[in-house]
Design a protein around this motif. Structure first.
Motif, PDB file in Angstrom:
ATOM      1  N   GLY A 188       0.799  -1.217   0.169  1.00 23.91           N
ATOM      2  CA  GLY A 188       0.152  -0.116   0.017  1.00 23.91           C
ATOM      3  C   GLY A 188       0.909   1.290  -0.271  1.00 23.91           C
ATOM      4  N   PRO A 189       0.299   2.335  -0.152  1.00 24.48           N
ATOM      5  CA  PRO A 189       0.942   3.707  -0.107  1.00 24.48           C
ATOM      6  C   PRO A 189       1.562   4.333   1.277  1.00 24.48           C
ATOM      7  CG  PRO A 189      -1.047   4.144  -0.383  1.00 24.48           C
ATOM      8  CD  PRO A 189      -1.184   2.622  -0.402  1.00 24.48           C
ATOM      9  N   SER A 190       2.269   5.108   1.311  1.00 28.50           N
ATOM     10  CA  SER A 190       2.887   5.562   2.275  1.00 28.50           C
ATOM     11  C   SER A 190       1.975   6.067   3.365  1.00 28.50           C
ATOM     12  CB  SER A 190       3.735   6.610   2.165  1.00 28.50           C
ATOM     13  OG  SER A 190       4.368   7.366   3.203  1.00 28.50           O
ATOM     14  N   LEU A 222      -3.777  -2.454   1.229  1.00 28.36           N
ATOM     15  CA  LEU A 222      -4.255  -1.226   1.936  1.00 28.36           C
ATOM     16  C   LEU A 222      -4.502  -0.094   1.029  1.00 28.36           C
ATOM     17  CD1 LEU A 222      -2.359  -1.423   5.321  1.00 28.36           C
ATOM     18  CD2 LEU A 222      -4.898  -2.257   4.830  1.00 28.36           C
ATOM     19  N   ARG A 223      -5.672   0.578   0.961  1.00 30.30           N
ATOM     20  CA  ARG A 223      -5.913   1.692   0.058  1.00 30.30           C
ATOM     21  C   ARG A 223      -6.256   2.881   0.652  1.00 30.30           C
ATOM     22  NH1 ARG A 223      -4.203   1.662  -4.689  1.00 30.30           N
ATOM     23  NH2 ARG A 223      -5.984   2.297  -5.870  1.00 30.30           N
ATOM     24  N   TYR A 224      -6.224   4.177   0.146  1.00 31.97           N
ATOM     25  CA  TYR A 224      -6.803   5.089   0.305  1.00 31.97           C
ATOM     26  C   TYR A 224      -7.933   5.231  -0.615  1.00 31.97           C
ATOM     27  CZ  TYR A 224      -2.709   6.946   3.137  1.00 31.97           C
ATOM     28  OH  TYR A 224      -1.787   7.139   4.161  1.00 31.97           O
ATOM     29  N   LEU A 227     -10.492  11.702   3.008  1.00 28.24           N
ATOM     30  CA  LEU A 227      -9.727  10.441   3.017  1.00 28.24           C
ATOM     31  C   LEU A 227     -10.064   9.448   3.819  1.00 28.24           C
ATOM     32  CD1 LEU A 227      -7.275  10.153   0.873  1.00 28.24           C
ATOM     33  CD2 LEU A 227      -5.757  10.925   2.530  1.00 28.24           C
ATOM     34  N   HIS A 228     -10.145   8.314   3.410  1.00 31.80           N
ATOM     35  CA  HIS A 228     -10.579   7.119   4.089  1.00 31.80           C
ATOM     36  C   HIS A 228      -9.521   6.141   3.709  1.00 31.80           C
ATOM     37  CE1 HIS A 228     -14.675   8.376   5.652  1.00 31.80           C
ATOM     38  NE2 HIS A 228     -14.521   9.162   5.017  1.00 31.80           N
ATOM     39  N   LYS A 229      -9.663   4.842   4.406  1.00 33.59           N
ATOM     40  CA  LYS A 229      -8.896   3.719   3.934  1.00 33.59           C
ATOM     41  C   LYS A 229      -9.582   2.441   3.986  1.00 33.59           C
ATOM     42  CE  LYS A 229      -5.262   5.650   6.724  1.00 33.59           C
ATOM     43  NZ  LYS A 229      -4.165   5.408   8.040  1.00 33.59           N
ATOM     44  N   ALA A 230      -9.040   1.549   3.157  1.00 35.49           N
ATOM     45  CA  ALA A 230      -9.868   0.211   2.781  1.00 35.49           C
ATOM     46  C   ALA A 230      -8.736  -0.935   3.061  1.00 35.49           C
ATOM     47  CB  ALA A 230     -10.470   0.322   1.585  1.00 35.49           C
ATOM     48  N   LYS A 240     -18.433   1.009  -6.026  1.00 33.20           N
ATOM     49  CA  LYS A 240     -17.529   0.515  -7.294  1.00 33.20           C
ATOM     50  C   LYS A 240     -16.474   1.371  -7.456  1.00 33.20           C
ATOM     51  CE  LYS A 240     -20.383   2.461 -11.056  1.00 33.20           C
ATOM     52  NZ  LYS A 240     -21.154   2.303 -12.173  1.00 33.20           N
ATOM     53  N   GLY A 241     -15.403   0.889  -7.982  1.00 32.49           N
ATOM     54  CA  GLY A 241     -14.278   1.684  -8.630  1.00 32.49           C
ATOM     55  C   GLY A 241     -13.279   1.870  -7.196  1.00 32.49           C
ATOM     56  N   ILE A 242     -13.306   1.036  -6.045  1.00 31.16           N
ATOM     57  CA  ILE A 242     -12.629   1.007  -4.593  1.00 31.16           C
ATOM     58  C   ILE A 242     -11.342   0.867  -5.186  1.00 31.16           C
ATOM     59  CG2 ILE A 242     -12.216   0.198  -2.600  1.00 31.16           C
ATOM     60  CD1 ILE A 242     -15.036  -0.759  -2.267  1.00 31.16           C
ATOM     61  N   LEU A 243     -10.784   0.053  -5.858  1.00 33.40           N
ATOM     62  CA  LEU A 243      -9.395  -0.202  -6.088  1.00 33.40           C
ATOM     63  C   LEU A 243      -8.722   0.992  -6.979  1.00 33.40           C
ATOM     64  CD1 LEU A 243      -9.222  -3.932  -7.204  1.00 33.40           C
ATOM     65  CD2 LEU A 243      -8.959  -2.582  -4.810  1.00 33.40           C
ATOM     66  N   SER A 244      -9.539   1.731  -7.567  1.00 35.77           N
ATOM     67  CA  SER A 244      -9.112   3.011  -8.191  1.00 35.77           C
ATOM     68  C   SER A 244      -8.832   4.025  -7.405  1.00 35.77           C
ATOM     69  CB  SER A 244      -9.974   3.685  -9.396  1.00 35.77           C
ATOM     70  OG  SER A 244     -10.963   4.010  -8.574  1.00 35.77           O
TER      71      SER A 244
END
Length: 477
Positions: free
Chosen positions: A268-270, A420-422, A429-432, A467-471
């Motif tokens: 995931g990102p920083s 992990l994603r923003y 800004l949320h996380k998943a 939908k489009g969460i991974l983007s």
């Protein structure tokens, strides 16, 4: 079948590479450029002989006895008890100079060189002889045939006397050095590259050995060798039972937890919480009385402690009770072999059950290797064979956008991949969190809310209706 009783070189890592050490009464050549550490190996070899109450002899063509002893002491090696034969030309060429007239120079020098060698062997009856260096035979006789006979006679005489012979040689195109490789029973090659000092075995007659390049350092302890890791040589009996994260919803996503002895990639990102998520498993391991180790290439030990305790992970208590080790690894400070040895010692000496490598990018920078993935693969396979549960942290470049598991194509190393994603929702800004891969069991395909609070990690409800969460920019479906 006769089992050969080998003798130690005095260097543990080198004995490991040589499958136990050197075969007695044979000849060995250490070849390499100037300053690569050839003589240091000889110092250890002789020192080990003294430790084992064996008579040891140092034959020097280049340096005085005093100079050799001082150099050895600087490296923490004592040559006290070693016999010395100094054949270094020690005269003033401007005083009483008379050219040879009746005999050729080679005849005069050869007779004067071999007489004290024979006398020293008869007097000391050494079990170990170190010659520094065989290159001098080239200068004693310019005729290649005579040089060859001279060197072969010397080698045969020493070994027939019952001694094990170690010699040094410069790496060059001269005929003496090239032919010497055929005269001896074993050859070690030492190199000093831009990245690391390396040693390899080019030949070992009558014995198996560990092939390839092995890193080494010369320091206050002398010559430290780090044999390249061969994971197939290590194993431990263990059960692949799932281990809990201590978070019910995360265990539910993983269908019970992460299996022991597997490798998990957390990507995931920083700042998204990758390290905190991994340390959560170590917190639960400590509750079970199991030990973990964190190797951080990104953050200091104190930063990890403060950040973990701010989310209710008692890292100081885990450290104090011996359930956790945190090692901050300085950039460009370790070779892959040296780092693997550090991990190995911790696993084998302290029964460490969980290892966190933070991060893949930091590891690649620290070890300065082109074949980073190959080295990391060997390490993770070793850890799997030993039943260690491993976490690899990977930082992706993009905050949002197309999901990629790693930037260095390391996903094949992992049995499990947790991402992990923003997310941007209503301008916030949320996380998943989600699971991409789990090799030993099924897993939940849904993506859930993820958050970190002062009370710890929270894995929340499923993010249905989006939908489009991974983007990273989801839409209401």
């Amino acid at each position: 079948m006769n089992i050969v009783q080998k003798i130690s070189t005095g260097i543990t890592g080198l004995d490991e590479i040589l499958d136990g050490g050197l075969i007695p009464k044979q000849s060995y050549l250490i070849q390499g450029g100037p300053g690569t550490g050839k003589s240091t190996i000889g110092y250890h070899f002789l020192q080990q002989g003294v430790k084992e109450n064996e008579s040891s002899l140092y034959i020097s063509f280049g340096e005085s006895n005093e100079h050799v002893k001082v150099n050895a002491e600087k490296l923490g090696i004592s040559l006290e008890g070693v016999h010395f034969l100094d054949l270094n030309p020690d005269f003033d060429v401007t005083k009483d100079f008379e050219p040879y007239s009746v005999f050729s120079p080679s005849e005069v020098e050869t007779s004067s060189i071999f007489k004290p060698i024979v006398e020293a062997i008869d007097k000391y009856k050494p079990k170990r002889v170190f010659l520094d260096s065989i290159t001098m035979f080239q200068f004693l006789n310019q005729d290649p045939f005579q040089t060859r006979n001279m060197a072969l006679s010397f080698i045969k005489y020493i070994c027939k006397s019952g001694a094990t012979l170690l010699m040094t040689s410069e790496l060059s195109e001269k005929s003496t050095e090239k032919e010497a490789t055929f005269w001896v029973d074993g050859i070690l090659t030492v190199e000093f590259t831009d990245s690391w000092r390396k040693i390899s075995v080019a030949k070992y007659r009558g014995s198996d050995f560990r092939s390839g390049y092995h890193a080494f350092k010369i320091n206050g302890n002398g010559f430290d060798i780090y044999p390249s890791l061969k994971p197939s040589q290590y194993s431990r009996t263990f059960f692949s039972d799932p281990v809990s994260s201590g978070i019910d919803t995360l265990d539910q996503m993983l269908h019970g937890g992460i299996e022991q002895g597997t490798t998990s990639l957390v990507t995931g990102p920083s700042g998204v919480g990758k390290t905190n998520l991994s340390v959560q498993f170590m917190k639960e391991a400590a509750n079970r009385g199991e030990r973990s180790a964190i190797y951080s290439f990104e953050e200091s030990k104190e930063v990890i402690i403060r950040r973990s305790e701010s989310i209710n992970v008692p890292v100081r208590n885990m450290l104090d009770k011996g359930f956790l080790k945190i090692e901050s690894v300085e950039p460009l400070s370790y070779s892959p072999d040296e780092f693997s040895k550090m991990v190995r010692q911790d696993v084998e000496e302290h029964n460490t059950k969980f290892v966190l490598i933070d991060s893949l990018g930091g590891y690649g920078m620290a070890v300065r290797e082109e074949n980073t993935l190959e080295r990391l693969h060997s390490l993770t396979v070793y850890l799997q064979n030993m039943g260690v549960t491993t976490f690899l942290i990977n930082e992706t470049q993009s905050i949002t956008g197309t999901l990629e598991a790693t930037n260095i194509h390391a996903s094949y190393l992992a049995d499990n991949i947790i991402f992990l994603r923003y997310l941007e929702l209503n301008g916030e800004l949320h996380k998943a969190i989600g699971i991409l891969k789990k090799r030993l069991s099924d897993f939940e395909r849904s993506i859930r809310e993820f958050d970190i609070s002062k009370d710890g990690i929270i894995v929340g409800k499923k993010l249905t209706g989006l939908k489009g969460i991974l983007s990273g920019i989801p839409e209401i479906s």
